[in-house]
Design a protein around this motif. Structure first.
Motif, PDB file in Angstrom:
ATOM      1  N   ASP A 122       0.811  -1.220   0.000  1.00 28.56           N
ATOM      2  CA  ASP A 122       0.000   0.000   0.000  1.00 28.56           C
ATOM      3  C   ASP A 122       0.842   1.267   0.000  1.00 28.56           C
ATOM      4  O   ASP A 122       0.578   2.197  -0.769  1.00 28.56           O
ATOM      5  CB  ASP A 122      -0.953   0.021   1.199  1.00 28.56           C
ATOM      6  CG  ASP A 122      -2.132  -0.916   1.023  1.00 28.56           C
ATOM      7  OD1 ASP A 122      -2.249  -1.554  -0.044  1.00 28.56           O
ATOM      8  OD2 ASP A 122      -2.948  -1.000   1.960  1.00 28.56           O
ATOM      9  N   LEU A 123       1.858   1.313   0.851  1.00 31.57           N
ATOM     10  CA  LEU A 123       2.687   2.513   0.908  1.00 31.57           C
ATOM     11  C   LEU A 123       3.497   2.684  -0.377  1.00 31.57           C
ATOM     12  O   LEU A 123       3.642   3.802  -0.879  1.00 31.57           O
ATOM     13  CB  LEU A 123       3.591   2.496   2.138  1.00 31.57           C
ATOM     14  CG  LEU A 123       2.877   2.460   3.495  1.00 31.57           C
ATOM     15  CD1 LEU A 123       3.886   2.554   4.634  1.00 31.57           C
ATOM     16  CD2 LEU A 123       1.818   3.543   3.624  1.00 31.57           C
ATOM     17  N   SER A 124       3.990   1.580  -0.933  1.00 28.85           N
ATOM     18  CA  SER A 124       4.727   1.648  -2.204  1.00 28.85           C
ATOM     19  C   SER A 124       3.829   2.138  -3.329  1.00 28.85           C
ATOM     20  O   SER A 124       4.236   2.985  -4.134  1.00 28.85           O
ATOM     21  CB  SER A 124       5.305   0.280  -2.570  1.00 28.85           C
ATOM     22  OG  SER A 124       6.236  -0.143  -1.625  1.00 28.85           O
ATOM     23  N   LEU A 125       2.621   1.613  -3.392  1.00 32.95           N
ATOM     24  CA  LEU A 125       1.677   2.047  -4.420  1.00 32.95           C
ATOM     25  C   LEU A 125       1.425   3.551  -4.311  1.00 32.95           C
ATOM     26  O   LEU A 125       1.451   4.261  -5.322  1.00 32.95           O
ATOM     27  CB  LEU A 125       0.355   1.275  -4.296  1.00 32.95           C
ATOM     28  CG  LEU A 125      -0.731   1.633  -5.306  1.00 32.95           C
ATOM     29  CD1 LEU A 125      -0.284   1.323  -6.727  1.00 32.95           C
ATOM     30  CD2 LEU A 125      -2.019   0.900  -4.973  1.00 32.95           C
ATOM     31  N   ASN A 126       1.200   4.034  -3.100  1.00 28.70           N
ATOM     32  CA  ASN A 126       0.971   5.466  -2.917  1.00 28.70           C
ATOM     33  C   ASN A 126       2.164   6.285  -3.383  1.00 28.70           C
ATOM     34  O   ASN A 126       2.004   7.309  -4.055  1.00 28.70           O
ATOM     35  CB  ASN A 126       0.657   5.775  -1.452  1.00 28.70           C
ATOM     36  CG  ASN A 126      -0.722   5.304  -1.045  1.00 28.70           C
ATOM     37  OD1 ASN A 126      -1.555   4.996  -1.884  1.00 28.70           O
ATOM     38  ND2 ASN A 126      -0.947   5.214   0.250  1.00 28.70           N
ATOM     39  N   GLY A 172       0.274  11.017  -1.223  1.00 28.66           N
ATOM     40  CA  GLY A 172       0.825  11.023   0.120  1.00 28.66           C
ATOM     41  C   GLY A 172       1.018   9.601   0.609  1.00 28.66           C
ATOM     42  O   GLY A 172       0.322   8.678   0.160  1.00 28.66           O
ATOM     43  N   LEU A 173       1.936   9.423   1.520  1.00 28.42           N
ATOM     44  CA  LEU A 173       2.261   8.095   2.018  1.00 28.42           C
ATOM     45  C   LEU A 173       1.030   7.349   2.526  1.00 28.42           C
ATOM     46  O   LEU A 173       0.856   6.166   2.267  1.00 28.42           O
ATOM     47  CB  LEU A 173       3.301   8.207   3.141  1.00 28.42           C
ATOM     48  CG  LEU A 173       3.961   6.926   3.599  1.00 28.42           C
ATOM     49  CD1 LEU A 173       4.705   6.241   2.465  1.00 28.42           C
ATOM     50  CD2 LEU A 173       4.917   7.215   4.748  1.00 28.42           C
ATOM     51  N   PHE A 174       0.132   8.067   3.206  1.00 28.61           N
ATOM     52  CA  PHE A 174      -1.047   7.432   3.810  1.00 28.61           C
ATOM     53  C   PHE A 174      -2.324   7.735   3.025  1.00 28.61           C
ATOM     54  O   PHE A 174      -3.419   7.670   3.569  1.00 28.61           O
ATOM     55  CB  PHE A 174      -1.194   7.871   5.268  1.00 28.61           C
ATOM     56  CG  PHE A 174      -0.033   7.476   6.113  1.00 28.61           C
ATOM     57  CD1 PHE A 174       0.185   6.143   6.429  1.00 28.61           C
ATOM     58  CD2 PHE A 174       0.869   8.413   6.572  1.00 28.61           C
ATOM     59  CE1 PHE A 174       1.273   5.760   7.201  1.00 28.61           C
ATOM     60  CE2 PHE A 174       1.958   8.045   7.350  1.00 28.61           C
ATOM     61  CZ  PHE A 174       2.155   6.707   7.652  1.00 28.61           C
ATOM     62  N   TYR A 175      -2.184   8.016   1.746  1.00 29.35           N
ATOM     63  CA  TYR A 175      -3.342   8.301   0.897  1.00 29.35           C
ATOM     64  C   TYR A 175      -4.297   7.112   0.883  1.00 29.35           C
ATOM     65  O   TYR A 175      -3.879   5.960   0.784  1.00 29.35           O
ATOM     66  CB  TYR A 175      -2.875   8.605  -0.530  1.00 29.35           C
ATOM     67  CG  TYR A 175      -3.985   8.628  -1.542  1.00 29.35           C
ATOM     68  CD1 TYR A 175      -4.831   9.720  -1.643  1.00 29.35           C
ATOM     69  CD2 TYR A 175      -4.204   7.545  -2.391  1.00 29.35           C
ATOM     70  CE1 TYR A 175      -5.863   9.737  -2.576  1.00 29.35           C
ATOM     71  CE2 TYR A 175      -5.225   7.551  -3.320  1.00 29.35           C
ATOM     72  CZ  TYR A 175      -6.051   8.652  -3.404  1.00 29.35           C
ATOM     73  OH  TYR A 175      -7.071   8.666  -4.321  1.00 29.35           O
ATOM     74  N   THR A 176      -5.580   7.415   0.969  1.00 29.57           N
ATOM     75  CA  THR A 176      -6.623   6.403   0.842  1.00 29.57           C
ATOM     76  C   THR A 176      -7.711   6.972  -0.058  1.00 29.57           C
ATOM     77  O   THR A 176      -8.228   8.052   0.221  1.00 29.57           O
ATOM     78  CB  THR A 176      -7.242   6.057   2.214  1.00 29.57           C
ATOM     79  OG1 THR A 176      -6.211   5.648   3.098  1.00 29.57           O
ATOM     80  CG2 THR A 176      -8.254   4.947   2.085  1.00 29.57           C
TER      81      THR A 176
END
Length: 129
Positions: free
Chosen positions: A79-83, A89-93
């Motif tokens: 998830d963090l790599s994809l973002n 942003g690192l914590f984008y959702t």
């Protein structure tokens, strides 16, 4: 004679498996980011199947606890790599994620930051405690 070296080596192998698969997940995240950028479809079922297959192999080779810890590591790394590959942003959702796992995670934790803290904590506890 002491077999302490053998025991330590046996505990190292699962870490090697986890690191190797996490590197694979970084490549998978790069591919998925490219697909998103080019308007192509993401195959969430295929991604999930790869993760479950990797966890199954780790389970077979070193045990259930290591397999579960792999799945927690994969959630964070992928998830963090994809973002990052997407320039988010690192914590984008996303507001409405397509992935069923992301939808469940959003419902359960309400924020990516809380989810990552939980997943990293679970990984560390399973691997090192």
């Amino acid at each position: 004679e002491s077999d302490g070296g053998l025991i330590q080596a046996n505990r190292l192998y699962p870490v090697i498996y986890i690191i190797a698969y996490c590197l694979t997940c970084i490549c998978l995240a790069a591919d998925n980011a490219d697909r998103i950028r080019n308007g192509k479809r993401i195959f969430h079922g295929l991604n999930g199947s790869l993760h479950v297959a990797a966890a199954g192999m780790v389970w077979y080779l070193s045990g259930l606890v290591d397999a579960i810890s792999l799945l927690f590591a994969v959630r964070v790394v992928f998830d963090l790599s994809l973002n990052l590959f997407r320039g988010k942003g690192l914590f984008y959702t996303p507001l409405k994620p397509q992935s069923k796992v992301d939808q469940f995670e959003n419902w359960l934790f309400r924020s990516k930051e809380v989810a990552v803290i939980f997943e990293l904590s679970a990984f560390v506890i399973l691997r090192f405690v």
